[in-house]
Design an enzyme around this catalytic site. Structure first.
Site, short mmCIF file in Angstrom:
data_model
loop_
_atom_site.label_atom_id
_atom_site.label_comp_id
_atom_site.label_asym_id
_atom_site.label_seq_id
_atom_site.Cartn_x
_atom_site.Cartn_y
_atom_site.Cartn_z
N VAL A 117 0.84 -1.20 0.00
CA VAL A 117 0.00 0.00 0.00
C VAL A 117 0.87 1.24 0.00
O VAL A 117 1.90 1.30 0.68
CB VAL A 117 -0.92 0.01 1.25
CG1 VAL A 117 -1.65 1.35 1.39
CG2 VAL A 117 -1.92 -1.14 1.19
N LYS A 118 0.43 2.24 -0.76
CA LYS A 118 1.07 3.56 -0.74
C LYS A 118 0.11 4.53 -0.08
O LYS A 118 -1.03 4.68 -0.49
CB LYS A 118 1.38 4.02 -2.16
CG LYS A 118 1.92 5.45 -2.26
CD LYS A 118 2.20 5.83 -3.71
CE LYS A 118 2.60 7.29 -3.86
NZ LYS A 118 2.88 7.64 -5.27
#
Length: 271
Positions: A171-172
């Site tokens: 995840v960013k």
């Protein structure tokens, strides 16, 4: 997680340190000719030796990146909207078949938790994860933040956890106060977005704070290619991410490398 997917993910997040410096150059898909990235090839080429991973769009990858470059690519596959419209109204713009053809290490798609189009973007992520699993390609979920959304631990923790629950492999998201809670409650690795351009020292502090609080890396764009000396900046970011360098020392490194670069440029002009 099968061998191919694990192998691709290990090319993005380096096993030696368990961390990554991703270079984001996908801004043009919604911003057009972004300041500092007007000519992508000229910007990307000198930075590639210092990036662990490149995050471009399909068009920039095909036209502006040397196909012989030894760099894993996380390909932006969502889009269809611009800064002039509703950014949450994105769709998938690249087929998994084309991503495979481009030999990418991963694909990236934005989700807009809390927007009126939340369901559309979350189901889009779920479909992309299915396709990624089928082809052995990890999926990066980007927790985009709308104008009315707070970048706090409660919201970012919610968005990151939902992305992981839907199967995103990493995840960013954004750094925030109480970032440890966001990381602790997300069962997949987190990289942080650099966001808008801030002073170099502040960007290095941002990277340091995120890394020391559990992020596995950074995905920086504007804070590198809009820097006065982008090559020096990405090296300073690497020192923070992979060597745990303190922000003050990393900033000293940046200034030293930037000064050396200026002297080389002046010398080249003189000759």
């Amino acid at each position: 997680m099968d061998w191919g997917l694990k192998n691709r993910l290990s090319r993005i997040i380096k096993p030696e340190t368990g961390r990554t410096v991703m270079l984001a150059v996908d801004h043009g898909y919604f911003l057009g000719p972004t300041t500092g990235l007007e000519e992508p090839r000229k910007v990307i080429e000198p930075l590639l030796p210092y990036a662990d991973t490149l995050m471009p769009t399909r068009g920039v990858l095909r036209t502006c990146v040397d196909p012989t470059a030894d760099i894993p690519v996380v390909l932006r596959v969502s889009g269809g909207t611009s800064i002039l419209g509703n950014l949450a109204d994105e769709g998938t713009t690249v087929s998994m078949k084309d991503a495979v053809r481009l030999n990418v290490a991963g694909v990236a798609l934005s989700i807009f938790v809390g927007s009126e189009l939340e369901k559309q973007t979350l189901l889009g992520l779920a479909r992309l994860v299915d396709e990624g699993e089928e082809h052995g390609i990890p999926v990066l979920a980007v927790t985009a933040v709308g104008k009315d959304m707070a970048r706090d631990a409660r919201y970012l923790g919610l968005a990151s956890r939902i992305a992981a629950e839907l199967g995103a492999h990493f995840v960013k998201t954004y750094y925030c106060e109480d970032f440890e809670r966001v990381v602790r409650n997300c069962p997949v690795p987190i990289v942080i977005a650099g966001g808008k351009k801030i002073p170099e020292k502040d960007a290095l502090e941002l990277a340091y704070n995120a890394i020391t609080r559990g992020a596995v890396g950074v995905d920086m764009g504007r804070n590198i290619f809009q820097s006065e000396c982008p090559v020096a900046m990405i090296q300073a970011v690497r020192a923070v991410v992979h060597n745990n360098e303190a922000p003050d020392k990393a900033y000293e490194l940046y200034r030293t490398l930037a000064e050396e670069s200026k002297k080389e440029t002046v010398g080249a002009v003189a000759t």
